[in-house]
Design a protein around this motif. Structure first.
Motif, PDB file in Angstrom:
ATOM      1  N   THR A  85       0.842  -1.213   0.000  1.00 42.90           N
ATOM      2  CA  THR A  85       0.000   0.000   0.000  1.00 42.90           C
ATOM      3  C   THR A  85       0.866   1.248   0.000  1.00 42.90           C
ATOM      4  OG1 THR A  85      -1.627  -1.221   1.313  1.00 42.90           O
ATOM      5  CG2 THR A  85      -1.885   1.155   1.197  1.00 42.90           C
ATOM      6  N   TYR A  88       2.111   2.051  -3.532  1.00 43.04           N
ATOM      7  CA  TYR A  88       1.082   2.693  -4.362  1.00 43.04           C
ATOM      8  C   TYR A  88       0.845   4.144  -3.928  1.00 43.04           C
ATOM      9  CZ  TYR A  88      -0.268  -1.719  -6.595  1.00 43.04           C
ATOM     10  OH  TYR A  88      -0.294  -2.869  -7.341  1.00 43.04           O
ATOM     11  N   THR A  89       0.883   4.371  -2.623  1.00 40.63           N
ATOM     12  CA  THR A  89       0.707   5.735  -2.113  1.00 40.63           C
ATOM     13  C   THR A  89       1.809   6.656  -2.632  1.00 40.63           C
ATOM     14  OG1 THR A  89      -0.363   4.908  -0.106  1.00 40.63           O
ATOM     15  CG2 THR A  89       0.519   7.142  -0.027  1.00 40.63           C
ATOM     16  N   LEU A  92       1.147   7.388  -6.352  1.00 40.85           N
ATOM     17  CA  LEU A  92       0.048   8.337  -6.532  1.00 40.85           C
ATOM     18  C   LEU A  92       0.472   9.755  -6.168  1.00 40.85           C
ATOM     19  CD1 LEU A  92      -2.942   6.236  -5.108  1.00 40.85           C
ATOM     20  CD2 LEU A  92      -2.460   6.738  -7.505  1.00 40.85           C
ATOM     21  N   HIS A 108      -3.687   3.647 -11.255  1.00 42.80           N
ATOM     22  CA  HIS A 108      -5.042   3.268 -10.852  1.00 42.80           C
ATOM     23  C   HIS A 108      -5.411   1.907 -11.433  1.00 42.80           C
ATOM     24  CE1 HIS A 108      -9.626   4.376 -10.873  1.00 42.80           C
ATOM     25  NE2 HIS A 108      -9.344   3.361 -10.075  1.00 42.80           N
ATOM     26  N   ILE A 111      -3.665  -0.821  -9.544  1.00 48.97           N
ATOM     27  CA  ILE A 111      -4.292  -1.055  -8.234  1.00 48.97           C
ATOM     28  C   ILE A 111      -5.552  -1.890  -8.394  1.00 48.97           C
ATOM     29  CG2 ILE A 111      -5.517   0.105  -6.347  1.00 48.97           C
ATOM     30  CD1 ILE A 111      -3.564   2.452  -6.671  1.00 48.97           C
ATOM     31  N   PHE A 116      -5.549  -4.840  -3.749  1.00 44.01           N
ATOM     32  CA  PHE A 116      -5.727  -3.521  -3.149  1.00 44.01           C
ATOM     33  C   PHE A 116      -6.857  -2.744  -3.811  1.00 44.01           C
ATOM     34  CE2 PHE A 116      -1.170  -4.347  -2.266  1.00 44.01           C
ATOM     35  CZ  PHE A 116      -1.245  -4.339  -0.880  1.00 44.01           C
ATOM     36  N   ASP A 119      -9.168  -1.467  -1.296  1.00 37.00           N
ATOM     37  CA  ASP A 119      -8.550  -0.814  -0.143  1.00 37.00           C
ATOM     38  C   ASP A 119      -9.158   0.571   0.052  1.00 37.00           C
ATOM     39  OD1 ASP A 119      -6.284   1.031   1.054  1.00 37.00           O
ATOM     40  OD2 ASP A 119      -5.794  -1.017   1.643  1.00 37.00           O
ATOM     41  N   ASN A 121      -8.245   3.162   2.039  1.00 39.40           N
ATOM     42  CA  ASN A 121      -7.314   4.287   2.044  1.00 39.40           C
ATOM     43  C   ASN A 121      -6.841   4.634   0.637  1.00 39.40           C
ATOM     44  OD1 ASN A 121      -7.396   4.664   4.828  1.00 39.40           O
ATOM     45  ND2 ASN A 121      -5.819   3.121   5.188  1.00 39.40           N
ATOM     46  N   LEU A 122      -6.546   3.591  -0.162  1.00 39.59           N
ATOM     47  CA  LEU A 122      -6.121   3.857  -1.540  1.00 39.59           C
ATOM     48  C   LEU A 122      -7.256   4.469  -2.350  1.00 39.59           C
ATOM     49  CD1 LEU A 122      -3.885   0.794  -2.516  1.00 39.59           C
ATOM     50  CD2 LEU A 122      -3.177   3.155  -2.197  1.00 39.59           C
ATOM     51  N   LYS A 125      -7.373   8.052  -1.512  1.00 40.69           N
ATOM     52  CA  LYS A 125      -6.252   8.770  -2.119  1.00 40.69           C
ATOM     53  C   LYS A 125      -6.492   9.007  -3.604  1.00 40.69           C
ATOM     54  CE  LYS A 125      -2.760   7.238   1.184  1.00 40.69           C
ATOM     55  NZ  LYS A 125      -2.626   8.549   1.822  1.00 40.69           N
TER      56      LYS A 125
END
Length: 603
Positions: A85, A88-89, A92, A108, A111, A116, A119, A121-122, A125
C-alpha cells in the motif's frame, strides 16, 4: 534345467522388481520433497523480490523519478509480483507532484488488478488525486466503485466539486452522503458551508448550523469561521456577528470573514473598524479591504491601503488591478500589471482574467496579444474562464479570426464560451456566422442564457433577419423558459427600426409588459434618423427628454434629424433647449494603439 533352479531365478527376478519399485517410490518421494523445497524457496525469493521492488519504487518516487518508477512497475506485471500500500501511495503522490493524469490512470489500473482494488485508504487517495488533477468525473467514478466508503471519501468529493465551481453537485453529494447513513464530521461541515455561501443557500446553511450545534462542532474554530463566512456572504451580517461573538476562539479567518461581510454590504466604516481591531492580519485580510474600497467606488482609498501593505503577493496585486479595471480605469490597471511584472510577482489565472478586460475595453490588441503570450508561457492549467476572456478580448479588439482560432481549440466549452463567440461575430456584422454558432451550441446540448440571446438578436439586427429575430425572441420563452429583459426588447426595437418598420416598433414598445427605458426609445430615435421620420422622431424625443433629460446624445440625435431635413428652425430650438437645461455636448473620445501604447484623442 531343474525346477529348483527355475524357482530360484523367478524369485531373484521378483526381488529385482521389488527393489526397482522401492527405488522408484523413494525417488518420487525425494523428487516431491525437492520440488516442495524449490517452491518454498521461490516463494521466499518472490517475497524478497517484492520487498526489494517496493523499496526501489519508493526511492525513485522520493527522487522525483516517476517514469523510472513506472518502468519498475511494468516488471512486477511480468513477474506477477505484488506491491505494498505504501508503494502505491508513493506512486500516486508523485503522479500528483508531476500533475500527470495519464500516469495516475496507469497506477489506478494497476491497483484495480490487485487485491488492493478494494482498499479504503487507496480509494480515498485516488479520489483526492483525481480531484486535485482537475478530473472530478474520475474522482466520482472512483467513489461510485468503492465497496466501502467512509466520511473522508464523501468529504473529499464534496471538496472536489466545490473547488471546481460545481457547488450544486457538492450540495447534492452532501445530501447523498447523509442518505447513505454516513454522518458528516467537522471537516465535512467546513467543506460544505462555503458551498451554501456560494449558492446563497441560506436555508440549507441554517439546517447545517443546527446539525453542527447538535454534534458539538460549534467550538471548532474553522467550523465557526465557515459559519460566519456563510452568513456574511448570504447577507445575514447580524447573524454572522452573533456567531462571531459566541466563538470561544477566533483566528485571522474568523476576523477576515466579518471584514469581508461588511465590505459586501458596502459598510466600509464597520469593515475598517473590524480590520483595525484584528489581533493579526495577513495578506488576504488587507486584500479584502482593498477590494471593498474598490467596489465602493473609493479607488483612491483602495490604492492608499494597497501601498500601506507590509507585504504583497499575487492576491493583493490582483485585488488592486481588478479594482481599477472594474472602475473603468483601464490604463491604470495595465500600468499596475506592468509594475507587478517588474517586481517579479508571478501572475496567476485570476491576474489574467482581471487584466484582459482592460485590453478589450481599450481595444489594445497588441497588449492583449502580449498578455496572451504570458498566459501560454506560464504553463498554468487550462482554465475555461481565462480562455473565454481571451476570446472576448480578441473579438472586442477587432480580431475575430484570433477569437475563432481560440474557440476552435478549446477542449471544454461552457455557455460563456459559446456566447462570447456569438456576440463577437454579431458585433462585427457577421450575423449569419453568429446564428450558425448558436445552432451548433444547441446541438452540443449547452443551454443558452439571457446574454446568449442578446447576442443572437443582435446578429439578427446586423443581418437584417427580421423573421429569424422574432423566432428567436419567442424561442426564449417557449423552448428555454427565459423571461425577456429590457435588453432583449431593445434588440427587437433595433431590429424593426433598422428594417424600417417604425410603426411596428412603436406598437411593440407601447405593448411591452415592462416599462420602456431610455435605451428602448433611444434605439427608435436612431431608426427615425436613419429613415428620416421627423414626426415620429419628435414624439420619441419627448419621451427621452422626460426619462433622461441630462443625456446630451438625445438632443444631438434630434438636432441631426432636423439638420438632415434642412429644418434649421428645429436645430435652433434644440440648441436653445440644451442651453436652458444646461446640457453640454460631451466631447467624443477615440483611441489608437501605437508601439504597444494606447493614445486617446478627444474631439
Amino acid at each position: 534345467m531343474s525346477v529348483t533352479h527355475l524357482l530360484r531365478i523367478q524369485k531373484n527376478q521378483q526381488n529385482i522388481i521389488i527393489q526397482l519399485i522401492v527405488h522408484f517410490q523413494y525417488a518420487r518421494t525425494n523428487f516431491s520433497s525437492n520440488v516442495l523445497t524449490l517452491q518454498q524457496g521461490a516463494v521466499n525469493n518472490n517475497i524478497e523480490t517484492s520487498n526489494s521492488i517496493c523499496e526501489k519504487v519508493q526511492i525513485l518516487c522520493r527522487q522525483g523519478l516517476l517514469k523510472e518508477a513506472l518502468d519498475v512497475l511494468h516488471v512486477t506485471d511480468q513477474k506477477h509480483l505484488r506491491l505494498s500500500t505504501c508503494t502505491y501511495t508513493s506512486l500516486l503522490q508523485e503522479c500528483l507532484n508531476k500533475k500527470s493524469w495519464a500516469d495516475a490512470k496507469r497506477v489506478h489500473a494497476h491497483i484495480s488488478q490487485t487485491r488492493f482494488g478494494t482498499d479504503l485508504n487507496l480509494g480515498n487517495k485516488l479520489v483526492v488525486l483525481y480531484a486535485q488533477l482537475g478530473s472530478v468525473q474520475d474522482a466520482r467514478h472512483v467513489l461510485d466503485k468503492m465497496q466501502v466508503k467512509n466520511v473522508a471519501s464523501w468529504t473529499s468529493l464534496i471538496q472536489a466539486y466545490s473547488k471546481h465551481g460545481n457547488d450544486g453537485e457538492a450540495l447534492s453529494m452532501f445530501c447523498e452522503m447523509q442518505g447513505n447513513g454516513i454522518q458528516p464530521d467537522h471537516f465535512t461541515f467546513a467543506s460544505v458551508l462555503p458551498v451554501c455561501a456560494n449558492l446563497k443557500a441560506i436555508e440549507e446553511g441554517k439546517q447545517m448550523h443546527g446539525h453542527i450545534i447538535r454534534r458539538g462542532f460549534q467550538s471548532e474554530v474553522f467550523v465557526g469561521s465557515a459559519l460566519v463566512d456563510m452568513y456574511a456572504k448570504c447577507g445575514c451580517i447580524e447573524i454572522a456577528r452573533q456567531v462571531f461573538d459566541k466563538m470561544p476562539q477566533r483566528n485571522v479567518v474568523s476576523w477576515t470573514a466579518m471584514v469581508s461581510g461588511y465590505t459586501q454590504i458596502g459598510d466600509m466604516g464597520k469593515a475598517m473598524e473590524f480590520f483595525q481591531k484584528m489581533p493579526e492580519k495577513n495578506v488576504y485580510s488587507w486584500s479584502v479591504m482593498v477590494t471593498g474600497y474598490a467596489h465602493a467606488g473609493c479607488i483612491e482609498d483602495a490604492l492608499e491601503l494597497f501601498q500601506k501593505m507590509p507585504n504583497r503577493n499575487v492576491v493583493s496585486w490582483n485585488a488592486i488591478i481588478a479594482g481599477y479595471a472594474q472602475s473603468g480605469k483601464f490604463d491604470e490597471a495595465l500600468k499596475l500589471f506592468r509594475e507587478m511584472q517588474l517586481r517579479n510577482v508571478r501572475a496567476n489565472l485570476v491576474t489574467f482574467a482581471s487584466v484582459l478586460p482592460a485590453c478589450a475595453n481599450l481595444a489594445a490588441l497588441c497588449k492583449g496579444m502580449e498578455i496572451h503570450g504570458s498566459v501560454v508561457r506560464s504553463r498554468l492549467p487550462f482554465d475555461v474562464f481565462v480562455w473565454n476572456t481571451l476570446i472576448d478580448m480578441y473579438a472586442k479588439c477587432g480580431s475575430i479570426k484570433h477569437a475563432w482560432q481560440l474557440f476552435d481549440k478549446m477542449t471544454m466549452r461552457n455557455v460563456v464560451s459559446w456566447t462570447a463567440m456569438i456576440v463577437g461575430y454579431a458585433m462585427h456584422g457577421f450575423g449569419k456566422e453568429a446564428l450558425q454558432i448558436f445552432q451548433e451550441m444547441q446541438h452540443s446540448g449547452t443551454k443558452p442564457n439571457k446574454i446568449t440571446f442578446v447576442g443572437v438578436l443582435c446578429a439578427c439586427c446586423h443581418a437584417g433577419l427580421v423573421d429569424d429575430g422574432w423566432k428567436y425572441f419567442k424561442c426564449m420563452t417557449q423552448d428555454y423558459n427565459l423571461i425577456p429583459s429590457i435588453e432583449h426588447y431593445c434588440c427587437i426595437v433595433d431590429l424593426l427600426g433598422r428594417a424600417g418598420h417604425l410603426v411596428e416598433a412603436q406598437d411593440f414598445i407601447n405593448n411591452m409588459p415592462i416599462e420602456p427605458n431610455a435605451a428602448i426609445w433611444g434605439s427608435l430615435l436612431g431608426a427615425c434618423r436613419t429613415h428620416s421620420n421627423i414626426e415620429l422622431g419628435e414624439h420619441v424625443a419627448k419621451h427621452l427628454f422626460e426619462l433622461d433629460p441630462e443625456n446630451d446624445a438625445h438632443y444631438v440625435q434630434l438636432s441631426n434629424i432636423y439638420a438632415e431635413a434642412a429644418k434649421w428652425d428645429g436645430v435652433a430650438s434644440v440648441r436653445r433647449l440644451m442651453k436652458d437645461r444646461r446640457v453640454k455636448k460631451t466631447p467624443g473620445c477615440s483611441s489608437i494603439e501605437i508601439n504597444n501604447k494606447v493614445h486617446a484623442f478627444v474631439t
